[in-house]
Structure formats: C-alpha cells, structure tokens
Design a protein around this motif. Structure first.
Motif, mmCIF file in Angstrom:
data_model
loop_
_atom_site.group_PDB
_atom_site.id
_atom_site.type_symbol
_atom_site.label_atom_id
_atom_site.label_comp_id
_atom_site.label_asym_id
_atom_site.label_seq_id
_atom_site.Cartn_x
_atom_site.Cartn_y
_atom_site.Cartn_z
ATOM 1 N N ASP A 105 0.842 5.383 0.589
ATOM 2 C CA ASP A 105 0.371 6.040 1.423
ATOM 3 C C ASP A 105 0.088 7.582 0.703
ATOM 4 O O ASP A 105 0.944 7.663 -0.373
ATOM 5 C CB ASP A 105 0.457 5.984 2.700
ATOM 6 C CG ASP A 105 1.899 6.908 3.324
ATOM 7 O OD1 ASP A 105 2.198 7.705 2.552
ATOM 8 O OD2 ASP A 105 2.322 6.381 4.243
ATOM 9 N N VAL A 163 0.938 -1.100 -0.002
ATOM 10 C CA VAL A 163 -0.036 0.047 0.011
ATOM 11 C C VAL A 163 0.900 1.121 0.035
ATOM 12 O O VAL A 163 1.848 1.371 0.874
ATOM 13 C CB VAL A 163 -1.063 0.029 1.154
ATOM 14 C CG1 VAL A 163 -1.674 1.286 1.186
ATOM 15 C CG2 VAL A 163 -1.774 -1.426 1.256
ATOM 16 N N SER A 214 -5.766 -0.510 7.630
ATOM 17 C CA SER A 214 -4.517 -0.122 8.384
ATOM 18 C C SER A 214 -4.973 -0.225 9.744
ATOM 19 O O SER A 214 -3.914 -0.722 10.663
ATOM 20 C CB SER A 214 -4.109 1.132 7.680
ATOM 21 O OG SER A 214 -3.206 1.813 8.479
ATOM 22 N N TYR A 221 1.356 -5.777 3.786
ATOM 23 C CA TYR A 221 0.457 -6.446 4.349
ATOM 24 C C TYR A 221 0.844 -8.007 3.782
ATOM 25 O O TYR A 221 0.708 -8.318 2.479
ATOM 26 C CB TYR A 221 -0.937 -6.303 4.460
ATOM 27 C CG TYR A 221 -1.064 -4.790 5.037
ATOM 28 C CD1 TYR A 221 -1.393 -4.860 6.307
ATOM 29 C CD2 TYR A 221 -1.122 -3.538 4.028
ATOM 30 C CE1 TYR A 221 -1.595 -3.504 7.133
ATOM 31 C CE2 TYR A 221 -1.590 -2.445 4.890
ATOM 32 C CZ TYR A 221 -1.515 -2.490 6.363
ATOM 33 O OH TYR A 221 -1.802 -1.282 6.866
ATOM 34 N N GLY A 261 4.807 6.701 0.942
ATOM 35 C CA GLY A 261 5.216 5.773 2.001
ATOM 36 C C GLY A 261 4.654 4.458 1.750
ATOM 37 O O GLY A 261 3.458 4.288 1.378
ATOM 38 N N MET A 262 5.474 3.317 2.048
ATOM 39 C CA MET A 262 4.884 1.919 1.906
ATOM 40 C C MET A 262 4.639 1.370 3.116
ATOM 41 O O MET A 262 5.235 1.557 4.266
ATOM 42 C CB MET A 262 6.226 1.162 1.109
ATOM 43 C CG MET A 262 6.576 1.451 -0.037
ATOM 44 S SD MET A 262 5.200 1.563 -1.332
ATOM 45 C CE MET A 262 4.513 -0.134 -0.784
ATOM 46 N N THR A 263 3.597 0.586 3.034
ATOM 47 C CA THR A 263 3.185 -0.141 4.227
ATOM 48 C C THR A 263 2.778 -1.787 3.411
ATOM 49 O O THR A 263 2.215 -1.652 2.275
ATOM 50 C CB THR A 263 2.087 0.127 4.836
ATOM 51 O OG1 THR A 263 2.110 1.382 5.324
ATOM 52 C CG2 THR A 263 1.872 -0.831 6.083
#
Lengths: 332, 332
Positions: free
Chosen positions: B136, B134, B300, B144, B140-142
């Motif tokens: 944002d 993901v 999130s 899962y 920025g990266m997240t």
C-alpha cells in the motif's frame, strides 16, 4: 370507511378533514380499512390504485415501500419537508415533535454528493436527524443516518529538526539520523513506517512534511523543489492534489491520518495522539470531488465495511471547501 | 562476503555458484551480510544500489518490500514463474516443493481481470496456490489468496404452477393465489419477498421465472412478451443483461441467489436449499465485464467487507463464458 379519489389524485375520506396522501391510501387499502371510489362512483381496487399512484408520482412505489416499513415498525409518520417526518416511537403527531426526516430512495437512483450536503445542512440547521431509506432490488430496506462529521481537534506537534529524505522512484526513505527520525516523526506524529531500522514515508506524508519544512527531499544527490515533488506525486497517484488536500486539512486539525488501504478507503483517522494506549482508528475517510454522483451500492459497501470494523465512514467532498459527511447504517 | 555487480546487473558472490537477484542483494546489503563492489572496484552502498535496481527493474522497490516481508516472516523464497515461490515455513528449497506463487503489486497499479484469470489458471493447473502481495501507499503489506471459485451444485426445483405476475412500474407482485405462490416460490426456492401477504419479485427474479415459464407477466391487464420485459429491465437497471447472465448461471447450478445490496455487491449466495436451518449466505458475488481493469483498493474493500461478515468474495467476469474468481485476505 368510504373514500373518494378526485381527478387530481387527492383522496377525501368521508367525515375526515384532511385528505389522504397516495401512500396513506395504499396503506389503508391494503388493510381493507377504506373502500375507494372514483368521482363517478366506480370502485377502485389496490391494483388499479397502484397504477394511478405511479402515474401521479414517479417515486410512488419507493415511497409506498418505505412508508409501509416505517408504519410496520410502529412509527407515526407525516409528510412534509422531507419525504417523511418520523415521530419518536409511541408518540403521535401533536404529542411531540418529529425528530427524524426521512428521504426514500431506490438503490438504482444516482445520488449526488451535493444533494446529500444540501439536505443534511438544512436538516441539521433545525436540529433534526437526516435518514436515508434505501429500497434495494428486492424491496428490502436499509436505513442510514446522515450527518455532518465533526472531529475532535487534537494537538499539533511540529518537529524542530529538519531531515533529509531520499526519494527512490515512488518511495521516500530517511536514511540519515534514522533513530531520531523514528522517534521524532514516527513516534511523535505517526508519520511513516519503520522499514528495517529506517523510516519510510508515503508520498502524501512526504508532501505534507515538505510543505511544513520538516524535511528536504533529495533524489540521486540533488534536492527537489516542492513544485517538482508535487508534480511527481501527481504523476504517480491518481487525483493526488484532491486527496492530499483532505490529508492536509485533517492533519491541520490535529488528527492522525494514515492510509485506509486495508479498508478500501483513502484514509483511516485516529483522534488520540497517544496511539500506544488507544490504537483504534475511529474513522475511515474516502475522498470525492464535490460534484461526485454516488451509486448507492458504493455507499452501502463502504459504510457496511466501516461499521463492521467499528469505525464510522466519512465521505469527504472536495470543492471550494472540504465537506465531511458521516453516513452510518442504523436499525430503526 | 564480497560481491561484485556486473554491468548487466548480475550480482556474483565470491565462492558462490548462483548469482544473486536484485532483491536478494538489497536484503543482504541491508543486513551488512555482503560488501558490494562495481566491476572496477568502487564500493556500492545501499542508496546507490537502490538507484541501480530501480533503473534495471521498474518493479524493483515493490519486489524489495514484498521479498523483505516474506523473509522476515520466516519463509524461504525463490524466484521464477511468479515473482516469488514460497516454501512451507521451516522448509528450505530442496527439502520440499514451493506451494505458493506470489505476485507483488502496488495498490496504485491497475489490475486487469484477464491478467488475474490467466495467472490463476496457470498456477491452479500445477496445483499451487496464487498469492497476491499488495504494497500500500505506506509500504504496508496485505496478502490475498486467489483461486477459481467452485460452488457446490444444489438441487433445482421447478415449480409446476404457472403464476400471473403484475408489473407495476419497476416492481412485480403476485396478487393472484398469493398463498400458493408464497409457499411454492418463496419457501420452495427463495424467490421474492413477502410483501404484506403477497409475493414481490425483483426484476431479475421475474426475468428468470419468466424464462423458466413459471410466471406470465401482465401490465395494466395486458401480457408482456419476454423480449419486452427484458427490454424494460435493461432500461431500468444498468448492465442488466450482464448481471442477469450471472444470476441465471448461478441459479442453474442450483444455488440460491439473492441481492447483495446490504453488502454493496450484486448477489449473496446460499448453498443450502434449507434456509430455515442454515440461514447464512457463504458468498458475495460482484459482476464485471471480463475486460474490467480493477483498482486494487476496490478489491481490498470488497474482500475486507465479505471476510468481515464471514463470507467469501467472488468476482464474476462475464465474456464468452462466465469466470468466477475467489479472492480472500490471508495472514501469511
């Protein structure tokens, strides 16, 4: 002790001046401290009294559960103004003033932002603390302290250079004079994010810097007007103008505002400019229209998350003005 | 190296057999590893190529951001099936099989439950792991990991006594034989909550025990039919039948299911019957209709909260069947 319940629900204990409230009566009945009778002498047991109570007060059981829990935690509790006024532990009414005002609510009840605001302002005005006592589906208790949020204003730095930013679809990049931009905007104000040697700005940051005359925005070689850029942002981001309004307000106070996505909120906020030394954001902020009606599990989730990462959860309500409410889970 | 971009967007590097994808081209352009020209010999810089890329692929920038991040983390990345296939760190394509399949998505995009289910089943079928990457608002990266949830089935205890339960408005109390009820239902199956010496059941628990013939429900002295009780629950709780369906399904698997209110979810789940020895719930479960479309910040928030209290977040989708998806934040 013997007590008599009148037709209007008032409970009179023999030799006592003050009537008992419904929840006080339940509490004493449960502990066999009183024997209760109707006006015409029939004995009334707990079960029967529960029926009477819930007929007289639609919030009866919720109040009973909260009252019992407060008493079992050793507090003296009085009625009035809020559902309950709480005296400091160990203090009886008369030995000191009630310091906390408790509102009992079921997790199933809708909770309007405006209702919270009205109550918290009233209670803060008399320098007391507002407590929200939530009863969950299983009768379990969670307590929240509710207050108006107050941020420490910080220094506002204004960049003196005017940068050219390139809009590529929904992303904004500062390709030109990248080192100065990184130093000035990123390190100086924590705007944007380094992206392989250049600075990338979010739409919200770009809107703010555009409004502040720090950047001009160019798309495919042509400059975009502020109105067109804001229209583009509104097309791209749900509720852009509402969310941007809060960003702007917080930045104007001198706070550092970054996305709170990793925490499921709109923003995370830093109070100190010196991020290298204090890299912990103290607040998460989520934005709502002022007429938003909360589902309480949503409050529970947001507050629990914020508290679990040592932050405070702020709910920003946007109407004619912007109001900030700080809700924190507490142990009583 | 010299590369040429054709009109259809294919990028051909001289002396290389395989064409470059759009994101590979950006990655190499940024690092000055290739010089790019149009068919008719005009030089194409990064800025110009960004414009071409976003015209050819509406998800171009998002993919660029994710691809760059994966490469910078030291992974070899190939296209196909998902947006990216990820090789174990240090392994090149050919030296081993890709083990993780990555979908790139912006936090602003809606994400249907059915889409996740379709992808995760397909990827789990070939014994690979699904990763949601993901991006944002600030780029920025997240990451899962997404998988079908599998619970350890437990022992199902059935009570042999039939209890009378009293419904008082929205609360259910077992006034009669309280000690046996506490021992049998609370300690035996973690149903309800002791409430001053008696057992209090939630509406959901009452519905289940009523269906199982463990309790009869009485209101004001009269027995209530199962249909009437379920109607009452539906009036009181939003989406009762959907949420109850999941409760029932999980209890039938032998799991212990309690309210997840303190974590902003519908349920928390314990896998072990022996709660005194293992009092930690391993899962939080939130229930949605199968055609729910997620806002990614909601995912999130829920996942971050669950992970911060050492639990896994399960999203239950209710349609013809009930599907359970386990989404966890990972560090790549």
């Amino acid at each position: 002790m013997k007590a008599i319940i009148k037709e209007d629900g008032k409970v009179k204990v023999e030799d006592e001046l003050e009537d008992l409230s419904l929840v006080e009566t339940v509490f004493l009945l449960e502990r066999d401290k009183i024997e209760l009778f109707s006006d015409d002498g029939r004995k009334i047991n707990l079960e029967k009294f529960f029926e009477i109570g819930s007929r007289l007060d639609p919030r009866f059981e919720i109040k009973c559960i909260v009252y019992r829990d407060l008493r079992e935690r050793g507090y003296h509790v009085k009625h009035g103004l809020a559902d309950f006024r709480l005296y400091p532990r160990g203090k009886k009414p008369g030995e000191g003033a009630a310091t906390r005002y408790v509102y009992a609510i079921s997790e199933r009840e809708p909770l309007p932002m405006k209702y919270i605001l009205q109550k918290v302002k009233m209670i803060n005005n008399i320098r007391k603390t507002m407590i929200l006592a939530v009863v969950d589906e299983e009768g379990g208790m969670t307590y929240y302290s509710v207050k108006e949020a107050i941020f420490k204003p910080g220094e506002r730095k204004v960049s003196e250079t005017k940068y050219i930013a390139h809009l590529v679809k929904d992303n904004v990049f500062l390709w030109d004079s990248p080192e100065r931009a990184l130093n000035d905007l990123f390190e100086g104000g924590f705007y944007g994010k380094p992206f392989g040697g250049i600075l990338q700005l979010s739409l919200i940051e770009s809107a703010y810097l555009l409004e502040k005359n720090t950047i001009r925005i160019v798309k495919g070689g042509e400059e975009i007007s502020i109105d067109d850029f804001f229209a583009h942002c509104s097309d791209t981001m749900e509720n852009f103008s509402m969310i941007y309004g809060v960003y702007r307000d917080l930045r104007e106070t001198g706070l550092i505002v970054k996305t709170g996505f990793k925490f499921g909120s709109h923003f995370r906020i830093y109070e100190k400019m010196d991020l290298m030394a204090f890299p912990h954001s103290r607040y998460l902020v989520h934005v709502f229209p002022i007429d938003h009606v909360f589902k309480i599990p949503d409050i529970s989730r947001a507050v629990r998350l914020a508290n679990s990462v040592k932050k405070r959860m702020i709910f920003a309500g946007v109407g004619d003005a912007i109001e900030y409410i700080d809700i924190t889970r507490i142990k009583l």
